[in-house]
Design an enzyme around this catalytic site. Structure first.
Site, short mmCIF file in Angstrom:
data_model
loop_
_atom_site.label_atom_id
_atom_site.label_comp_id
_atom_site.label_asym_id
_atom_site.label_seq_id
_atom_site.Cartn_x
_atom_site.Cartn_y
_atom_site.Cartn_z
N GLU A 91 0.80 -1.22 0.00
CA GLU A 91 0.00 0.00 0.00
C GLU A 91 0.83 1.28 0.00
O GLU A 91 0.42 2.28 -0.59
CB GLU A 91 -0.94 0.02 1.22
CG GLU A 91 -2.01 -1.05 1.22
CD GLU A 91 -3.06 -0.85 0.13
OE1 GLU A 91 -3.17 0.27 -0.38
OE2 GLU A 91 -3.74 -1.83 -0.20
N SER A 362 -47.51 -16.83 47.80
CA SER A 362 -46.93 -17.14 49.11
C SER A 362 -45.43 -16.92 49.20
O SER A 362 -44.86 -17.03 50.29
CB SER A 362 -47.27 -18.58 49.49
OG SER A 362 -48.66 -18.74 49.72
#
Length: 685
Positions: A91, A362
């Protein structure tokens, strides 16, 4: 004397030189102005959309959020050297020698384009490409090119080469939604970028030129051709030898082609809760949550989560429309280790574990009986269980609670029995005796802040609560009364590793450890047949599946079924029912909660040591006859070791079964009487 022609030439030359100097001066001033302006602006921000990652308690990645671009930022030190050299070679081989623009390369590209009468060679440096990735669109206007050049200048002026290279490698497109080298490395080869071989690195370095063309998945032959070019460029730049290049070219590549981290595939309801907390509790913006590259460390135990999901799937019939809310946590820390908010996340994202308010039935009673213990009750406090109509509001209102299947002792039972058998009459009597505000205040003490109605039926769990809050409340009992809260997130870091949030535990004793221990022991009674006075204890159906001691409580209403319980290591709670709140009619549907709970607990604790609740100082144990609530003798057919705060234990011996023992001297009864104020009041009550 010079001729007029020569004079004219000299004059033209002087004017041309002056014009050139003026233009040069203007150009220098212009360039200087650009540089000064770039310096004044300072370093450009380097933030780019990145995937935020979510980690389990053991460091595994459980999910991510992104906008379709999978990107995981890594430091340059965590990127393969071969990948770095391959990228620079193909690159921008003069990357470390220029200041953002490679003039020689630009000139060569112009000449090549002129010869071909087309754009055949690029000249963008890594710095220019990074600027384009960070800030700009990919249109080809002069405005874009000038903007790119200006951003390149700012990058080069304010960041060193390694910072620019790191940014470039973390932003470049490698195809298949993989942005940045870490995402690409994970996708193509299933490994971290730091572990790439030379062959793998040279393949990946070739992809950015044309992700749809040079991907080894799309076109393996083209990818290999470009790999060869890259390897030779590396040889030319003396990063590798020709021998190494040849070996890399022949290296066998194992292409994976799958992204490692998928959004919301593990514990999706848990992840949704984490996202919600990031926004509501930590005030982090939605965009940062999704695209800020956060590292979110959570409390999820992947093994327990897997067990929970498997147990739910195997227990509830696929033909049933019953839904579930499930949560588990470490009672010592409050760390939520597993969460299930419904049976199918793809069909419904509504989280029934943290959002839904359902009647606890409960399961609220342990909180009531803790308040009773604070007011002087003991496990052997006796009250009559029989059909009872309560009048309140100065006699203007009536309330008649009913026991399950309308079964009553029709006689005195102890508080320990009442809890194990889930006697509703005993609970309502206790609730009214303590005062209806007491349970509301106690629930807040346990960390439950949902609105509760001040009515007699509150003792039977008629005000809605959340599963996660009930599990947290029970965790206070499991840990001896220390304050905890549900914790989902332990740490949040930004993409650079800076800590944005760190959980800090705060230990505070909010319950009496002696009373919590006494209540814990009472709560083991729901699985204990020794407390069976007139019907089965509520945990009888799952008691044979237990390999260790548990404390817990089940609960039910017409439309809700609950089971919550714990050991010193783990608390878990289950709610099952219908979203529409319709009545649960099938017996099998009523048993889901208990079966899911015990299967989860047993599998989660299978390889854990068996721990018992630690008895604090000031607590004594006495063998009790469940029927009379007095000290058991040899005549008593059943004796259960029961715990009391020292000084509140019974002193009377059971005389109900006299004559059944061959040892009469053991029947001797203490002359002491229980003269406590609440027992005297009970006689009147």
């Amino acid at each position: 004397m010079p001729s007029p022609k020569i004079k004219k030439t000299k004059r033209y030359f002087r004017l041309s030189l002056l014009a050139f100097l003026i233009v040069l001066t203007i150009f220098i001033i212009f360039i200087a102005g650009i540089l000064i302006y770039a310096k004044i602006l300072g370093p450009p921000p380097l933030s780019v959309p990145q995937s935020s990652l979510y980690y389990s308690s053991d460091g595994k990645i459980i999910g991510e959020s992104n906008n379709g671009e999978k990107r995981y930022w890594v430091n340059i030190d965590d990127i393969s050297t071969d990948l770095i050299h391959a990228t620079i070679s193909i690159e921008d081989q003069n990357f470390y020698g220029h200041h953002g623009f490679d003039v020689k390369r630009i000139g060569g590209a112009i000449i090549a384009d002129i010869k071909a009468m087309d754009k055949v060679q690029g000249a963008s440096t890594i710095s220019q490409q990074y600027a384009r990735n960070l800030f700009l669109t990919l249109d080809k206007t002069w405005k874009r090119k000038l903007s790119e050049a200006f951003f390149t200048i700012r990058l080069e002026m304010n960041y060193d080469k390694n910072q620019i290279l790191e940014g470039y490698l973390n932003t470049i497109n490698y195809g298949n939604q993989a942005y940045g080298i870490e995402a690409a490395s994970q996708f193509y080869f299933g490994k971290s970028a730091k572990d790439l071989s030379l062959g793998e690195a040279s393949i990946l370095a070739g992809i950015p030129k044309g992700p749809s063309i040079y991907s080894p998945i799309t076109n393996f032959d083209r990818a290999k051709t470009r790999q060869k070019i890259i390897l030779q460029a590396m040889v030319k730049n003396k990063y590798i030898t020709q021998k190494e290049a040849n070996l890399a070219e022949k290296e066998k590549l194992a292409i994976v082609g799958e992204h490692s981290y998928q959004t919301a595939t593990i514990a999706p309801y848990f992840q949704d809760t984490v996202r919600s907390l990031l926004k509501s509790k930590l005030n982090i913006d939605d965009r940062i949550i999704d695209l800020g590259g956060l590292h979110v460390y959570t409390t999820l135990n992947t093994n327990q989560q897997k067990i929970a999901e498997e147990v739910v799937e195997e227990t509830i019939s696929e033909n049933s429309n019953i839904q579930i809310g499930f949560a588990a946590m470490d009672p010592e820390t409050g760390f939520v280790s597993a969460l299930v908010g419904g049976r199918d996340y793809n069909k419904s994202q509504y989280n029934r574990a943290v959002q839904a308010l359902r009647q606890p039935g409960s399961t609220i009673k342990p909180l009531l009986y803790y308040a009773a213990l604070e007011k002087g009750f003991t496990p052997t406090t006796m009250m009559k269980s029989e059909p009872t109509t309560f009048r309140f509001d100065d006699g203007r209102s009536e309330y008649t609670p009913h026991n399950f299947n309308s079964k009553y002792a029709n006689g005195d039972i102890s508080m320990a029995q009442a809890l194990a058998l889930s006697d509703n009459v005993f609970a309502v009597k206790t609730h009214l005796f303590l005062g209806q505000q007491t349970l509301i205040d106690t629930a807040k003490q346990f960390g439950i802040h949902s609105k509760m109605a001040k009515v007699p039926s509150l003792a039977l769990g008629t005000s809605g609560v959340r599963v996660i809050d009930m599990v947290n409340a029970y965790s206070l009992l499991a840990n001896g009364g220390n304050q905890v809260e549900p914790v989902f997130i332990t740490k949040v870091e930004d993409y650079q590793g800076n800590i944005l949030y760190q959980y800090e535990p705060k230990k505070e004793q909010v319950l009496d450890p002696k009373l919590t221990f006494v209540l814990d022991q009472m709560m083991t009674g729901m699985f204990d047949k020794k407390l069976n006075g007139y019907s089965s204890v509520t945990g009888a159906t799952i008691a044979n599946q237990m390999t260790r001691l548990y404390a817990g409580k089940s609960g039910s209403t017409n439309s809700d079924s609950w089971m919550i319980g714990f050991t010193p290591q783990l608390t878990a709670g289950v709610w099952t029912g219908y979203d529409e709140g319709k009545t649960i009619t099938l017996t099998a549907d009523k048993l889901y909660a208990k079966n899911i709970w015990i299967r989860f607990m047993e599998r989660s604790l299978e390889h854990q040591p068996i721990k018992t609740f630690k008895k604090p100082k000031g607590v004594v144990s006495v063998p009790i006859d469940p029927e009379s609530g007095k000290i058991a003798t040899a005549d008593c057919p059943v004796s259960r070791l029961t715990y009391f705060v020292a000084g509140t234990e019974p002193t009377d011996y059971c005389d109900t079964h006299i004559g059944n023992s061959p040892h009469p001297h053991k029947h001797k009864k203490s002359k002491k009487e229980d003269k406590s104020w609440f027992n005297k009041l009970f006689r009147l009550f």
